[in-house]
Every structure is written in structure tokens, then in C-alpha cells.
Scaffold this motif. Structure first.
Motif, short mmCIF file in Angstrom:
data_model
loop_
_atom_site.label_atom_id
_atom_site.label_comp_id
_atom_site.label_asym_id
_atom_site.label_seq_id
_atom_site.Cartn_x
_atom_site.Cartn_y
_atom_site.Cartn_z
N VAL A 299 0.83 -1.21 0.00
CA VAL A 299 0.00 0.00 0.00
C VAL A 299 0.86 1.25 0.00
N TYR A 300 1.99 1.23 0.68
CA TYR A 300 2.81 2.44 0.78
C TYR A 300 3.42 2.82 -0.57
N SER A 301 4.07 1.88 -1.23
CA SER A 301 4.78 2.18 -2.48
C SER A 301 3.98 1.84 -3.72
N ARG A 302 2.86 1.12 -3.56
CA ARG A 302 2.04 0.65 -4.68
C ARG A 302 2.77 -0.37 -5.55
N ARG A 449 7.58 1.31 -13.18
CA ARG A 449 8.55 2.33 -13.57
C ARG A 449 7.88 3.59 -14.13
N ASN A 450 6.58 3.76 -13.88
CA ASN A 450 5.86 4.95 -14.33
C ASN A 450 5.28 5.70 -13.14
N TYR A 451 5.04 6.97 -13.35
CA TYR A 451 4.53 7.84 -12.27
C TYR A 451 3.15 7.37 -11.83
N HIS A 452 2.96 7.30 -10.51
CA HIS A 452 1.69 6.90 -9.92
C HIS A 452 1.09 8.11 -9.22
N SER A 453 -0.07 8.54 -9.68
CA SER A 453 -0.69 9.75 -9.12
C SER A 453 -1.15 9.54 -7.69
N GLY A 454 -1.43 8.29 -7.28
CA GLY A 454 -1.91 8.05 -5.92
C GLY A 454 -0.87 8.34 -4.87
N ILE A 455 0.42 8.11 -5.17
CA ILE A 455 1.49 8.37 -4.21
C ILE A 455 2.39 9.51 -4.67
#
Length: 716
Positions: A299-302, A449-455
Motif C-alpha cells: 500500500v505504501y509504495s504501490r 517504472r511509471n509515475y503513480h498519481s496516488g502516491i
């Protein structure tokens, strides 16, 4: 002037020469001049005023500070237009409100109902403007909260804030008709907006007929859009639940807050979904439908910690397999798929696992396995998918970025697929192993390796940065962990022959050590000599071995199946299917070879069920199948003919037999016994018909008849 300068804090709202703005900052130049920067509210542009220019605008009255304590309905005392009459008991003037607030600020008391009522009753006679009624405790609390603050009880804040409502657009008679017509709309989902509109239109027509007869003007009938807006405006929680159910009415309730970990491996979510893609079985090479995907997400890093793909629905087997993959380092996958350049960095033993509150993961086996490895289990609330929104969002991302791009995918609901003439089963060309590789590739190379908007970060980068701070929790004994994360079979009896489980025998040289350790502690009463009860676990995906708990040495011992040729890489599901197939087919087996023959026959039955879905030229495959069936039928017929030629035995019917005569008189009794009366046999109509049929077939040449049938089949 000092008053104006003290009100120039950063962020303070004011209007300068008719332009609403906020104080941005103050700048002191090298010459000692002060510049004030403002940001306009309309276009967010920045402008500056010197201290002299600002003071000039202030003196002109062109600077007005926004009052955060004011209300939109507040106005000066000279513009008082109270809604209620001063003689009304509910009317309180500005002076009364202000006097009570100032008295409370000077000598505060408890804000409970009893304390405020006693306090207001005691000081009400001292009020200069005697109110007609003592204010209620709720009214006093509202005045103290919304009518300024201690030391700033200005008369402007004490005005009447009730705004008279605008006159309704619909006549009272039409409002009443609409209210009556809307009652069945909220209780029955089959009633539509047009039904409500039709009912109101009929009522308005009847009203206008009566009004015309009385010489009154006609009422204007509301339109369909007006009825729809009025119903939408009154769609609260209770009405929506009554019409569309509690699931739809949940939109009125706030979402429950999910988990918020502070580091990696603190909370891991395990969730399952059916993949929107039809694939082919690697063993039989036939389309077998849509597999299930079980994933574990940090959950922390997705980051994805595990992705288990199989045809088994969400069960204890899939949960255990996923948990084992979570705790295992992924270098073996890198060796299995060398064409994927980057490695899968995420693994470790989680502190807490968040799972569905379902039967397959709430049983004793799952709790027992997690307790063995020191993992806490947290159950998600029932019927709250938003609590595990992290997992649901990943499945949507996976479908959009990978699954729906594949041949055989299901990118839309079934009714839309039929409408567009799309058959996902006919397009299935991917093997289950190939889909597994594609999911692994997407997780490592694309998602991680792509940007995650949630974190607001890249999952792999967030994992590696947090790993440097807190490290990874390794399993103290990976072999013991893998043994612990197996399915609990229960308690079984162990003796010198081993353990009987799933109609199979499990034993090895370790049976001696187990009996040597456990027999001394086993109860003697009620047990056969030389036996002891042990706890057994196994791997549902591979039943070639089981794990037995040695309670003395506190470790698991592995026992191999005695039929390794049959059970190697065999799942429990397939073993039960093959066993049931053998029972239904009447195959009595006891040896390993006979079990293997039953398994081969079961696989042949699977292929016969789905031969019309074979990959490649399906018509050619069908012709080959028909040719094979014809060959089998011809061989069977020839074998039957050879058997009959060697084993033909003439059969005579009862009617043609020489000794076929009725029994006359009683049978002679043996010596020492009296005569025994024997009743004459009674021949029923059915027996007579069977006897006549046997007589008609008595002279049939069966060999000639078989030859005739074969020649007729060859001509066709």
C-alpha cells in the motif's frame, strides 16, 4: 494608519480600488521604500503598490478589508427589515442578541442546556430591551458561535439573517398533485418520470376544467423537464434507497477511510479478479476460458509483490500461493524470462495482510498459516470495496494497459460484444504461460517504472528509497515459511506405513524419526498401538508431497507420495477430477499404472469436449476427429465380429427346448418328510410377450446381420 498597516498580513483578503485581491508579501527596496504585492482573485495576476500609493487609496476609502466574521445576509442597522413582526415571540432585535452575547463573554458559564437556561432566565429581566420570550439554549449557542467573537460583537453581526424564500413557480394545487404522484415513483422502480408527468398533466387538466367553469384563469401545466428536475432535487438517501436499493443509495454516505501505512511492507493488500481474456491451456492446447489473477500490493509504495495466475477461483490455494510469492525473492522469474531487462525488486514478509472477508480466506487454514510466519491478518469491512481501492484501481490499470489489448480479451460487457459480433473465445491464441509472462512484463517494465498519481511518485523508486531507510523484512527460515504457507489438511493418523491422504499413501525414511519422537508423548487409550495423530499440511497445486508437524522438534517434516509417477506436479483439483472420472467410468484401479491410465482417459475426455475450439484449421481438426472416431468404430466392429466367430454359442428359447414342459404333480419329498405342495407357475402377459419375441428371434443368423449392417455403413 497603524491600523491599516497591521491588517496587511500575508493572505489577508481586501478590495483595493474595486479589485478583490489578497496580500502576497511586502518588499523593502534598497532605498528604504516599502512595496506591497497583491494577487487578484479574478485572474490571479500580481500587482504592486508603494506604501504611499496604498495610503492614498486608503484615505480615499478605496481600500476595504473583507470581514471573515460577517455573514452574507448581514447589513447595517438602518437597513433592518425583520421577517417576523416585533410582537412575535420568536423575534429578537439586534440589541437583545448583542446584550446576551456580551453578558456571556463577561461572565461565561457552561454551555449545557440546563446551565444556559438557568443563566438566561436569571439575567433576562435585566435586559434593556425586554424580549417577549427568553432565548433558548440552542439560540444562545448559535449566537455565540456565529455572531462575531469575544471583544468583536458588532451590531452588524446581530441582524436577522432569515431571507424570505422566493414565491414558488408552481401553484399550490400543482405542488400537491406532484407530491401525490411522486409517492409511487419512490417506492416502485417500474414507475418512470413520464408516468408521474402523465398523472400531473391529467390532474392539471381536471383543475383547469373546474376553474374555467368558475371563471378563474387556467393553471400552467409543468413540463417534463420540470418534473424531472423536481424529482431529482428531492432524491435524498431514503427515497433513493426505497427506489434503487441500498447499494445505489451508498453514494450519499461518505467513503470509509482506507489504510495509511508509513513504510513498505507495513500493509499488503491481497485481492483477486477474473482476467478479461480467454486463454489456452498449456497441457491440452484448447481454449479453457478466463483465468483468475490474485495480486499482492504494497500500500505504501504501490509496488506489486506477487501476481498468481491460475484457473482456480479465489480460494485458500491461490491465497497461499500468492503469499509464498510475496515472501520470495524474484530472481528465479528473471531467469525464467531473460528477455525482460529489469528485475522485480519488491519482496519480503509483510507485517499486516488485508484480505476480503470471505470464506476462502477467513478459514482456519489461512489464519493458521499467517500465524506461523508472524503475519497479522486484517479483514476488510463487508461490502466496502472502497476500503481496498488500491487493489481495484490496479486491476483497472492492468486491463487498460495490457489485458484489453490482447487477442481474446473481453473489453466490454457481454451484451455489447454480441451487438458488435465479437467472440473472444474464437480469438483466443494466448497460452496461460504466455499471459503470465505478459503480466510479469507489464508489472516490472511498465507499472513499476511509471509515475503513480496516488502516491505522487514512481512505485519502484518509492520502494527503493524506503528500503534504504527501513530495509526488507526477510523470512528467518524460508523453507519453514514455504511449509507453513500450505493448506491445512487436518489431523491424520501416522504409523509405520505412513499417512493415508486423498486415497494416497505418503511415507519416507523420516517416518521412523517422527514415530520415535511422538509415540512417547501420544495418549495410549483409545489408540491403536504404534499410531499417533499428527497435523498435516499440503500444497494443493502439487500433491506429490505433504508436510507433517513434529511437535517435539517444532518443525515440519516432508513425506513423499509413494506414487511419484502419478502425483508429480499434479494438483488436488485434477486428482479429484480424475478419481471421480474413474469411479463414474467403473475403472477399478489400485496400482500406479492404472491411476495414470485413468488420468490419461480423463484428459482425453477434456479434449473431446472442446475439440471444436482447437487452434488452427478447425474444420480440418473436426474431419480428423471424425476420421478417428470412424476408425475406432470400425475397429470395434471388427473386434466384435472376431469375438463372435470364435465364441458363438447357439441359444435356444424356452419354447423350443425339449424339456420345456409344464410341471405336473408334486415333487417327491425326501425321506422323513411329508409331501410338499408345489404351486403351478403363473405366466403373466409380459412374460408371454417376451417368450413370443424370443421365439421370433430364435432362427436369426447374427453373423449375417452384422455383415449387412457393416456393408450398409460402408455404402453411406
Amino acid at each position: 494608519m497603524s491600523s491599516a498597516q497591521n491588517n496587511l498580513q500575508v493572505g489577508r483578503k481586501l478590495v483595493v480600488r474595486g479589485r478583490a485581491c489578497a496580500v502576497l508579501n511586502q518588499i523593502h527596496t534598497d532605498t528604504g521604500e516599502r512595496l506591497i504585492q497583491f494577487m487578484a482573485d479574478d485572474d490571479h495576476s500580481v500587482f504592486r503598490l508603494s506604501q504611499a500609493d496604498f495610503n492614498a487609496a486608503y484615505n480615499e476609502g478605496a481600500v476595504v478589508w473583507s470581514d471573515h466574521l460577517a455573514h452574507a445576509a448581514d447589513k447595517l442597522a438602518e437597513f433592518d427589515e425583520p421577517v417576523g413582526a416585533p410582537s412575535s415571540p420568536r423575534y429578537f432585535s439586534r440589541n437583545v442578541r448583542r446584550w446576551f452575547c456580551e453578558q456571556f463573554d463577561a461572565c461565561p458559564v457552561s454551555k449545557s442546556d440546563a446551565s444556559l437556561m438557568a443563566w438566561a432566565s436569571s439575567i433576562a429581566p435585566q435586559c434593556p430591551d425586554q424580549p417577549l420570550a427568553c432565548p433558548s439554549p440552542g439560540a444562545i449557542r448559535d449566537w455565540l458561535r456565529s455572531r462575531g467573537m469575544p471583544g468583536k460583537r458588532r451590531p452588524k453581526y446581530m441582524g436577522d439573517r432569515l431571507v424570505p424564500c422566493a414565491s414558488p413557480r408552481l401553484a399550490p394545487e400543482i405542488e400537491q398533485s406532484l407530491s401525490t404522484a411522486a409517492e409511487p415513483f419512490w417506492s416502485d422502480r417500474r414507475v418512470t418520470v413520464k408516468d408521474v408527468f402523465a398523472t400531473v398533466a391529467v390532474d392539471v387538466h381536471e383543475m383547469n376544467r373546474v376553474r374555467t367553469s368558475r371563471g378563474l384563469p387556467e393553471l400552467k401545466r409543468p413540463g417534463l423537464s420540470t418534473i424531472r428536475r423536481r424529482l431529482t432535487r428531492h432524491a435524498d438517501y431514503d427515497r433513493t434507497r426505497s427506489r434503487q436499493g441500498a447499494k445505489v443509495a451508498k453514494m450519499f454516505k461518505p467513503l470509509r477511510a482506507g489504510v495509511e501505512p508509513t513504510r513498505i511492507l507495513e500493509t499488503v493488500i491481497i485481492d483477486s479478479t477474473i482476467v478479461d481474456c480467454h486463454v489456452i491451456d498449456d497441457v491440452n492446447f484448447v481454449p479453457v476460458g478466463r483465468p483468475w489473477l490474485t495480486v499482492a500490493i504494497d500500500v505504501y509504495s504501490r509496488c506489486i509483490l506477487a501476481a498468481h495466475l491460475s484457473f482456480t477461483p479465489p480460494s485458500l490455494e491461490t491465497a497461499m500461493a500468492t503469499l509464498r510469492q510475496v515472501c520470495t525473492e524474484k530472481s528465479s522469474l528473471a531467469a525464467k524470462y531473460p528477455n525482460i531487462p529489469h528485475v522485480w525488486p519488491a519482496f519480503g514478509v509483510p507485517e499486516t495482510v488485508l484480505v476480503d472477508n470471505s470464506w476462502e480466506q477467513s478459514g482456519g487454514s489461512f489464519r493458521d498459516a499467517c500465524a506461523d510466519v508472524g503475519i497479522a491478518v486484517k479483514w476488510a469491512p463487508v461490502k466496502t470495496p472502497e476500503y481496498k481501492g488500491v487493489g481495484e484501481r490496479f486491476f483497472k490499470t492492468l486491463n487498460t494497459g495490457c489485458i484489453h489489448k490482447l487477442a481474446g480479451s473481453v473489453p466490454m460487457p457481454p451484451e455489447q460484444l454480441r451487438k458488435h459480433g465479437i467472440d473472444p473465445q474464437a480469438d483466443a491464441v494466448l497460452l496461460l504461460s504466455e499471459l503470465d509472462e505478459l503480466i510479469y512484463h507489464y508489472v516490472v517494465e511498465i507499472y513499476g517504472r511509471n509515475y503513480h498519481s496516488g502516491i505522487r511518485a514512481v512505485p519502484e523508486d518509492a520502494w527503493r528509497r524506503n528500503e534504504k531507510l527501513y530495509g526488507i523484512s526477510y523470512a528467518s527460515d524460508l523453507r519453514t515459511l514455504n511449509l507453513s504457507l500450505s493448506k491445512l489438511a487436518g489431523t491424520f493418523s501416522l504409523d509405520r506405513a505412513g499417512i493415508q491422504f486423498l486415497d494416497l499413501t505418503y511415507r519416507s525414511d523420516d517416518v521412523f524419526d517422527l514415530l520415535n519422537d511422538l509415540l512417547t508423548l501420544a495418549p495410549k487409550r483409545g489408540k491403536r498401538a504404534g499410531t499417533v495423530d499428527v497435523k498435516v499440511k499440503y500444497w494443493p497445486e502439487d500433491i506429490s508431497k505433504i508436510s507433517v508437524w513434529n511437535d517435539v522438534r517444532k518443525t515440519y517434516v516432508t513425506l513423499d507420495c509413494t506414487q511419484q509417477l502419478y502425483t508429480r506436479n499434479l494438483s488436488e483439483h485434477l486428482h479429484k477430477k480424475a478419481t471421480q472420472f474413474a469411479i463414474d467410468a467403473g475403472l477399478k484401479f489400485s496400482t500406479e499404472v492404472e491411476r495414470c491410465e485413468a488420468l490419461v482417459a480423463f484428459n482425453a475426455k477434456i479434449r473431446s469436449f472442446v475439440t471444436h475450439r482447437l487452434i488452427g484449421n478447425r474444420r480440418q481438426s473436426q474431419r480428423l476427429l471424425q476420421t478417428e472416431a470412424a476408425s475406432v468404430a470400425s475397429a470395434t466392429a471388427r473386434a466384435t465380429q472376431d469375438f463372435n466367430e470364435r465364441n458363438i454359442v447357439p441359444i435356444e428359447t424356452v419354447a423350443n427346448r425339449v424339456d420345456a414342459r409344464a410341471m405336473k404333480g408334486p415333487v417327491r419329498a425326501s425321506a422323513g418328510r411329508g409331501p410338499k405342495k408345489v404351486s403351478r407357475p403363473v405366466i403373466t402377459d409380459r412374460q408371454a410377450a417376451e417368450t413370443a419375441q424370443d421365439s421370433s428371434l430364435a432362427g436369426t443368423d447374427w453373423i449375417a446381420l452384422i455383415d449387412e449392417v457393416e456393408s450398409a455403413g460402408a455404402d453411406q
